[in-house]
Scaffold this motif. Sequence first.
Motif, PDB file in Angstrom:
ATOM      1  N   VAL A 118       0.846  -1.201   0.000  1.00 25.96           N
ATOM      2  CA  VAL A 118       0.000   0.000   0.000  1.00 25.96           C
ATOM      3  C   VAL A 118       0.879   1.248   0.000  1.00 25.96           C
TER       4      VAL A 118
ATOM      5  N   ASN B 174      -9.824   6.535  -3.616  1.00 25.19           N
ATOM      6  CA  ASN B 174      -9.222   5.349  -3.003  1.00 25.19           C
ATOM      7  C   ASN B 174      -8.302   5.708  -1.839  1.00 25.19           C
TER       8      ASN B 174
ATOM      9  N   GLU C 104      -6.254  -1.911  -9.078  1.00 23.60           N
ATOM     10  CA  GLU C 104      -5.445  -2.279  -7.928  1.00 23.60           C
ATOM     11  C   GLU C 104      -4.261  -1.330  -7.793  1.00 23.60           C
TER      12      GLU C 104
ATOM     13  N   TYR D 238      -7.267   0.859  -5.353  1.00 25.87           N
ATOM     14  CA  TYR D 238      -8.654   0.534  -5.050  1.00 25.87           C
ATOM     15  C   TYR D 238      -8.736  -0.642  -4.107  1.00 25.87           C
ATOM     16  N   ASP D 239      -9.453  -0.457  -3.034  1.00 26.08           N
ATOM     17  CA  ASP D 239      -9.701  -1.539  -2.094  1.00 26.08           C
ATOM     18  C   ASP D 239     -11.150  -1.420  -1.643  1.00 26.08           C
TER      19      ASP D 239
ATOM     20  N   GLY E  79     -11.617  -0.922   1.915  1.00 18.58           N
ATOM     21  CA  GLY E  79     -10.901   0.184   2.545  1.00 18.58           C
ATOM     22  C   GLY E  79     -11.759   1.422   2.710  1.00 18.58           C
TER      23      GLY E  79
END
Lengths: 272, 284, 284
Positions: free
Chosen positions: A74, A106, B229, B233-234, B237
């Motif tokens: 991440v 995001n 991804e 993008y999650d 989350g």
Amino acid sequence: MALIEINNLNFAYDEERPTLKNISLSIEAGKYVALIGHNGSGKSTLAKIIAGLFKKVEGDIKIFDLPLQKENLVKIRSQLGIVFQNPDNQFVASSVKEDIAFGLENRAIPHDEMDPIINEVAEEVGMEKFLDAAPENLSGGQKQRVAIAGTLAMKPRLLLLDEATSMLDPRGKKEILNLIRKMRKDNPELTIVSITHDVEEAALADEVIVLNDGEIVLHGTPEEVFAHRDILAQVRLDAPFFDSLVVALKAEGVAVPDDIKDIKALEDYLCR
Amino acid sequence: MSSTVLGRYVPYQSFIHRMDSRAKLFAMICLMVTVFLKQVNWAMTFLVGGLFLVFIMMLLLLSHTKITTFLKSLRTLWFMAIFLLIIYILIPRTSDWIAFSIGTFNVYWDSILDAAKILVRLMSMIALMLVFSASTKPLEMSDAFEWYMSPLKYIGFPSHELAMILSIALRFIPTILEDVHRIMNAQASRGVDFKHGGVKAKVRSVISLIVPLFVSAFMRSEELADAMECRGYDPKGKRTKYRIAHFSWRDLVGILVAAAWLGLVIASSVTHFDLFAVFGLEVR
Amino acid sequence: MPIIFKDVKYVYGAKTPFEYDALNGIDLTFEGHKLTAIVGKTGSGKSTLVQHINALLRPTSGEVLIDDFVNGPKNKIKAKEIKELRKKVGLVFQFPEYQLFQETVEKDVSFAPKNFGVPREEAIEKAHEALQRVGLDESFYSRSPFELSGGEKRKVAIAGILAAHPDVLILDEPTAGLDPAASKETMDLFKQIHSEGTDVFLVTHDMNLVARYADRVIVIDDGRIAFDGDPKALFNEDLEQYSLDNPDIYRFAKALTKRGLKLPTRDLRTVEDLAKAIKEAKHE
């Protein structure tokens, strides 16, 4: 500081035929590096590995000084932007501004901060007049510019272009190349790694890495790399127009001094 | 280049365009319900239905949808109309309201009117959907969907994921249509005839379209997943939203108008109200 | 094969809000045996133009004569005649690998000849021959086209058109997405096929390909013919006006000429030609 540090990387989709063999390389921050090779040389796989899209990777990879592991993914991705080959298959939303916003959503960027960022990056890539346009009404080059804007919105340290120009028409290619030049000027800290088989584009880079059958065969400045015409021919790559012309001229017996480094200088020299 | 006009967003800044998609969806559903409510007799059914059609025509005008677009989308309804008529005529009835007889077979007005009623309903629904799809961006539709589904999140219903899938599906419709067009052209150039031929040939030609279409769609979805991804993008989350819809006076007006109409029609339905009887007319 | 366009006009999405003229008054005659390039920026109408040659598109007005076949706006054409035409006119679309669908390479390549009525055995023979031409050996015959690399898929798709032995071969951006070596291989193959008697049309925006391979070039701009003639003559014009680029070779030659180095006026197809021309100029 090395932004990307790869040591002894091995990767195979299928055990029999390794895609990448013993790759070691390091890419300095702020550099524009072109990774070239014919189709199937493994160059796109390398890009996807750097983006953390593959799990079973053998070797030592550090990006932004962080080992490329699940727990760092991440963090690494938040500083890395990647633009893929097909302009359609990375346009998530139904309008330009919403697509740029996708990455911001995001990262849970507050709503009020989004529009200023969107406007800024859209202007950087020259798409500020198309904020409401739908993807089906944009050219390939415009869609790729939006994709780049989407990554710039995240203020990345590393921009990875995975054959971002290979599906574009000459106009689109030129748009993207001009944009790369502009980004280099506006943001010298940004590191750009461009995976391509377009040698003319590679000639603009600071460094060129040539990949063949999963191995690095050449790595150096464009000048150094494109001097190895024999090796390039072996790995099925052209030399850029300038280098080809110099070789052809020499073959005809027209002397070209070694200090002539680009097409403009050659023009000056020939018209003296 | 697709020739499908039905269900295509037409960019415009009309009153209806500017309504919040959630309010618009609510109003549309209210209006749609009215179409299915039973009235006391035929005359009232067609009076309400007719009034409603006129009202929707006004909505079409208001949303800057061309009436010709509407008429075009009705073209396919012809087959349906004839089909319905035949079915309804064949249904045995016990009625004394005979329209005409063919030999010993009676054709009843009820059958014809039943078919006509269904037709009016279908027309109304098509027109409503046309107004909705022409004035609402696909993404706003999926936003509305997500909003209405969001309470279900607490019982583990993946409303965000579904809305994302929906919005991506909507986003890719033009792209997939282009694929269809391109593949059909390529196969036609290889001698496939999509128009003529027997069942076997038809099946073969459809396979030559479907297989490449799926291959391409899978490839697209894989690449898209990678891109999403990489862009962080999650679905699980914490995310913020760029598009935030705001209710405005338009939404209030829209909902009130729709609700008022719904109320009127419901009232007339439950009270068996007969406007014609008020004027002393006897109708069936 | 003679091909004649007579005042051809083509309107996309006629009578919809999205209507536009893709072709507008095209008059063209193709006779003799030239490798013709059709160039223009994206959306100029060049692909629309060539799709009239195998009747994927019917002109809105005007007509296209292909040998004895008439492609007009309203004339009745039998399915059989269209098939005959498409057997004669092979069209390789951009990214043709998206048309593959059979379980084996052999089946896919023999698909077109089979559709055009060639007996099975013979079609397979033709498939083998075509595969050999594009450089794929027996080991590929029974493999699935979907497990091949991108470059190999492209070859299979091209073989799939060549297997039908068309008299006219139309190539829509045949090298798009290929690496330089594969591009050259592919184009050299088409050059070879042309020299064996097939008429070849190359639709492209890559002007380097035009310089290297074309004998005649047609520039389409906004649905009209903006230039028709010798490639060399085109490259001496201002290509910017058509949103096109000069080939590298001509760009450099032009720059030299402008600064007083007089290059011999002849076709420059390769870098070597240019080097020779420069040498001659320097020696004068």
